[in-house]
Design an enzyme around this catalytic site. Structure first.
Site, PDB file in Angstrom:
ATOM      1  CB  THR A  39       1.381   9.325  12.093  1.00  0.00           C
ATOM      2  OG1 THR A  39       1.795   9.114  10.736  1.00  0.00           O
ATOM      3  CG2 THR A  39       0.035   8.674  12.320  1.00  0.00           C
ATOM      4  CE  LYS A  72       3.381  16.993   6.199  1.00  0.00           C
ATOM      5  NZ  LYS A  72       2.495  16.349   7.148  1.00  0.00           N
TER       6      LYS A  72
HETATM    7  C1  26V Z   1      -4.667   5.150  -0.929  1.00  0.00           C
HETATM    8  C2  26V Z   1      -4.744   4.594  -2.145  1.00  0.00           C
HETATM    9  C3  26V Z   1      -5.815   5.036  -3.008  1.00  0.00           C
HETATM   10  C4  26V Z   1      -6.159   3.993  -3.968  1.00  0.00           C
HETATM   11  C5  26V Z   1      -4.940   3.490  -4.676  1.00  0.00           C
HETATM   12  C6  26V Z   1      -3.906   2.953  -3.779  1.00  0.00           C
HETATM   13  C7  26V Z   1      -3.821   3.647  -2.507  1.00  0.00           C
HETATM   14  C8  26V Z   1      -2.817   3.289  -1.645  1.00  0.00           C
HETATM   15  C9  26V Z   1      -2.726   3.880  -0.451  1.00  0.00           C
HETATM   16  C10 26V Z   1      -3.647   4.794  -0.089  1.00  0.00           C
HETATM   17  C11 26V Z   1      -3.525   5.327   1.246  1.00  0.00           C
HETATM   18  C12 26V Z   1      -4.028   6.695   1.355  1.00  0.00           C
HETATM   19  C13 26V Z   1      -4.559   6.851   2.654  1.00  0.00           C
HETATM   20  C14 26V Z   1      -3.509   7.270   3.649  1.00  0.00           C
HETATM   21  O1  26V Z   1      -2.331   6.957   3.655  1.00  0.00           O
HETATM   22  N1  26V Z   1      -4.017   7.982   4.567  1.00  0.00           N
HETATM   23  C15 26V Z   1      -3.230   8.502   5.640  1.00  0.00           C
HETATM   24  O2  26V Z   1      -3.419   7.644   6.743  1.00  0.00           O
HETATM   25  C16 26V Z   1      -2.674   8.068   7.858  1.00  0.00           C
HETATM   26  C17 26V Z   1      -2.861   7.026   8.923  1.00  0.00           C
HETATM   27  O3  26V Z   1      -4.172   6.998   9.359  1.00  0.00           O
HETATM   28  C18 26V Z   1      -3.144   9.438   8.284  1.00  0.00           C
HETATM   29  O4  26V Z   1      -2.347   9.851   9.360  1.00  0.00           O
HETATM   30  C19 26V Z   1      -3.025  10.430   7.142  1.00  0.00           C
HETATM   31  O5  26V Z   1      -3.598  11.667   7.505  1.00  0.00           O
HETATM   32  C20 26V Z   1      -3.738   9.897   5.932  1.00  0.00           C
HETATM   33  O6  26V Z   1      -3.487  10.720   4.801  1.00  0.00           O
END
Ligand code: 26V
Length: 795
Positions: A640, A532
């Site tokens: 996931t 991860k």
């Molecule tokens: C967050 C951010 C923050 C701002 C800047 C750019 C950026 C780009 C991507 C992200 C995504 C972070 C959120 C993420 O990936 N969450 C994950 O989502 C999965 C699907 O729902 C979940 O299984 C994970 O627990 C969760 O960490």
């Protein structure tokens, strides 16, 4: 008898090799063969794809539009072969042409247009929507460079650009006629009471389509990715004056928008270019949606009967204001109607509670890049305040000179969802408590899932074959049927076959590790896997500390009947995340010392193959014995990967976090290694500033481990390398590595004991597979369709 499909395929492949690629068979490289084959397969996707689009149109079906800054697709060739049922014929055809299908499949670069969980979820959802016949478009950005490629230089992460398009992309169908002007910057004037935006810059968004085929090819949807192009391609005047760089400058600027994926997955940076990318995607998507609706004669006042728009996190949360702007400024609708329609169309999925990941744009940046939207956001905020006079003063979209994208997405949507049961409760209680009180029916749970076609059928042929032999066909699209395995788990012959399938995958992984890492590992050892993104909350540090404790314990007593173990790590750190990079370095330093220790030998190996991606996951997941899901409780929204391991017969060692809670519920505590503080206990533990120091003082094992690191046992050339990291565990242990350490050691011991009883282990592993049906993304998508989108399947 020669297979008909196979000989037709050979003809098609040869035709594409000659006529599409202009290549002769004797001079063709593996990439040429891959291109020719991909085109031959693509030809077969196009008819079902066009038919599905035509049916959606003629039947006037409501469509889903999934807006996401990330689609972490991986490879597409094998996925298409599996879903079209052509795998065997194609293997035969390629064999007849003197080519090895496996090598061709391996030649395809991953489409790594995502960071991690959120992007991979979008890809699984696209596959499930196609499988279920849910009419849908995915909208994203066609990044020229995907997530960086990771390598290690003396254990340190290095990043290189991912030029995945270098040899062309056979799945990409450019639609140069489908282009929209995307405005930025400039100013807003008022004319006859109507706002007029005079943009300072404009770029074009050009559509590129990838067909997404469902199981058995019964339905296909479109992934439409937007590429940025300059509005004025080339300044001839500058060129004629000899200013060659200036002549192309607009082009360079425009292309920047779709140049590269931001590699941060959990810290929000507030960069203007990122905001521009978000608006670029969202505006292009909404203009496309409205153009299609208008072309189909939809009354825009009934748009929500025809269109469901899902926002994958807040990244496309500008969709609310942009839809309102288009309805007001371009279609003359009053604000009150526009906001109602927007709410009717929009849904918002939250994927993180981490405060540092929540998007908040400075009003200065937001107002400069999107001046008209700044006005509309304020109008939405005032409207909401007026509708809810009891809304507390500190709640709202614009506060402290910031636009809060979570609040914006919440207020402009009819449904907001979390991604696991625990996470959804925390969204209600900690993220949006006041808005939840005002809108008690808005937040709902939709536990994540993964597609069993890619994550079981495709990546694990030995197990998939055994399942079909045991319970017959059809489980791929009806994963609850895996329950039918349960009675067979009592049979010794089934358990033996289950163990043989797992061993075949472990041998395959061992061979690959030998070839690529030069590392010899024992396929009969316990393969313990944590893959991860590297993040403090995911606690790879806890894992490596336990590994060091184990190494020391084996050295102290080498003949104590240890269960041989291979601890496998995979994952990337955000390039600017210093602590995550130190953790990577430590893991690699520990691996170097442990792997060359003759005392521990085959009893312990640490492996960290670089550049973890979807394709590497497809190798590691089927070969895992134990799945590490060890985040600090309350921090992992769902996970996931945890579901993929479960499906492939790897029990979890994990905390009560995210979807682990539901995995434990499905599989039962006897088939899960639970440890650690609960989300509630985490809050009380944190209230004590000395909690970690006390935990370290109470644990001889942890003290020894920290001492060894601090003394430079793993960094003899630079003994102080990890002083800051060790100090963090002692004094700034926000993610509670120390308080969970002893409990983790106990759970690891339980896993060792369970593994050494082969029969008991096989039963546990098989129960995990048999009880994983709930985690199919088909279940998740069916639920989105009824609870959020109001869409019925077309097949
Ligand atoms: C967050 C951010 C923050 C701002 C800047 C750019 C950026 C780009 C991507 C992200 C995504 C972070 C959120 C993420 O990936 N969450 C994950 O989502 C999965 C699907 O729902 C979940 O299984 C994970 O627990 C969760 O960490």
């Amino acid at each position: 008898m020669p297979n008909v499909t196979s000989s037709l395929l050979q003809t098609d492949i040869m035709r594409h090799l000659t006529l599409t690629l202009g290549q002769t068979p004797d001079a063709a490289s593996v990439t040429d063969w891959r291109m020719a084959l991909s085109h031959a397969i693509r030809d077969r996707l196009l008819t079902p794809w066009l038919e599905a689009q035509a049916r959606s149109r003629s039947e006037g079906r409501k469509r889903v539009y999934y807006l996401s800054m990330e689609f972490l697709i991986g490879r597409l060739l094998e996925d298409a072969l599996i879903n079209m049922g052509l795998h065997d014929e194609v293997r035969e055809a390629m064999g007849a042409l003197g080519q090895d299908l496996s090598a061709i499949i391996e030649d395809e670069p991953d489409a790594a247009l995502g960071n991690g969980g959120l992007g991979r979820l979008a890809a699984c959802f696209m596959e499930s929507m196609a499988t279920l016949g849910c009419p849908a478009f995915g909208y994203g950005i066609r990044y020229e460079f995907g997530l960086f490629r990771q390598s290690f230089d003396e254990g340190r992460q290095m990043e290189a650009p991912d030029d995945w398009l270098a040899c062309g992309n056979p799945w990409d169908i450019a639609r140069p006629m489908h282009r929209y002007a995307i405005p930025f910057m400039g100013k807003v004037s008022t004319k006859d009471g109507v706002s007029v935006w005079h943009p300072g810059e404009t770029v074009y968004a050009v559509a590129h389509d990838t067909p997404v085929i469902g199981w058995q090819g019964k339905w296909a949807n479109t992934l439409r990715l937007w590429a940025a192009e300059p509005a004025t391609p080339f300044d001839l005047a500058s060129f004629n004056q000899g200013e060659y760089a200036n002549a192309a400058s607009a082009k360079v600027l425009a292309h920047t928008l779709s140049r590269v994926l931001y590699p941060d997955d959990s810290t929000y940076q507030g960069k203007e270019l990122r905001l521009k990318q978000e608006f670029f995607l969202t505006s292009a998507a909404l203009q496309d949606i409205l153009a299609r609706a208008v072309a189909e004669g939809v009354d825009l006042r009934r748009l929500h009967d025809h269109v469901a728009i899902q926002m994958n996190d807040t990244h496309p949360a500008i969709a609310g204001p942009e839809l309102i702007r288009l309805l007001m400024d371009e279609h003359g609708m009053p604000f009150a109607d526009a906001i109602t329609i927007a709410q009717g169309c929009l849904g918002y999925t939250n994927h993180t509670l981490l405060p540092e990941a929540l998007e908040r744009w400075a009003t200065y940046t937001f107002g400069t890049v999107l001046p008209r939207h700044m006005q509309i956001v304020e109008q939405i905020d005032a409207w909401h305040q007026q509708q809810h006079p009891r809304r507390p003063h500190y709640v709202g979209i614009v506060k402290h000179h910031e636009v809060r994208m979570g609040e914006l997405a919440f207020i402009t949507s009819h449904k907001v969802n979390g991604v696991s049961a625990l996470h959804t409760e925390l969204v209600k209680q900690t993220l949006f408590p006041e808005l939840h009180a005002l809108h008690p029916d808005r937040i709902i749970n939709q536990t994540n899932g993964v597609t069993p076609r890619r994550w079981l059928k495709m990546c694990n042929p030995p197990l998939a074959g055994l399942i079909t032999e045991t319970i017959g066909q059809g489980w791929e699209a009806d994963l609850d049927r895996l329950q039918d395995l349960e009675p067979h788990i009592e049979e010794r012959s089934f358990r033996t076959a289950f163990g043989a399938a797992k061993r075949a995958n472990k041998v395959r992984l061992s061979n690959w590790l030998k070839e690529t890492q030069g590392l010899q590992i024992d396929p009969d050892a316990l393969f313990d896997v944590q893959v991860k993104r590297i993040h403090e909350y995911k606690r790879q540090l806890l894992n490596i500390l336990e590994t060091i404790a184990r190494w020391k314990a084996i050295r102290d007593n080498p003949t104590a009947g240890w269960v041989p173990r291979v601890t496998i790590f995979g994952g990337k750190s955000a390039p600017g995340y210093a602590v995550a990079k130190e953790i990577i370095h430590l893991i690699n330093d520990v691996a170097a010392v442990v792997n060359s220790d003759p005392v521990t030998g085959d009893l312990l190996k640490v492996v960290y193959p670089p550049n973890y991606n979807v394709s590497m996951a497809e190798r590691l997941v089927p070969a895992a014995d134990l799945s590490q899901q060890i985040s600090t409780a309350g921090k992992e929204a769902s996970g996931t990967g945890n579901m993929k391991f479960m499906m492939n017969g790897a029990p979890t060692i994990g905390t009560l976090d995210g979807a682990n809670v539901e995995i434990l519920q499905e599989v039962g505590p006897e088939n899960f290694f639970l440890f650690g503080l609960t989300a509630e206990e985490v809050l009380t533990a944190r209230a004590d500033p000395d909690v970690s120091r006390k935990a370290i003082e109470a644990s001889q094992a942890l003290r020894d481990v920290l001492q060894m690191i601090a003394e430079g046992r793993f960094s003899p050339s630079d003994p102080s390398r990890y002083h800051a990291l060790v100090n963090r565990v002692w004094h700034h242990d926000y993610f509670l590595v120390a308080p969970d350490f002893d409990s983790y050691i106990i759970a690891q011991g339980q896993a060792d004991r369970a593994f050494s009883d082969r029969d008991r282990w096989l039963e546990m592993a098989a129960r995990n597979t048999a009880r994983s049906g709930f985690f199919s993304s088909d279940r998740t998508i069916r639920s989105y369709m009824t609870e959020i989108w109001g869409v019925s399947p077309a097949i």
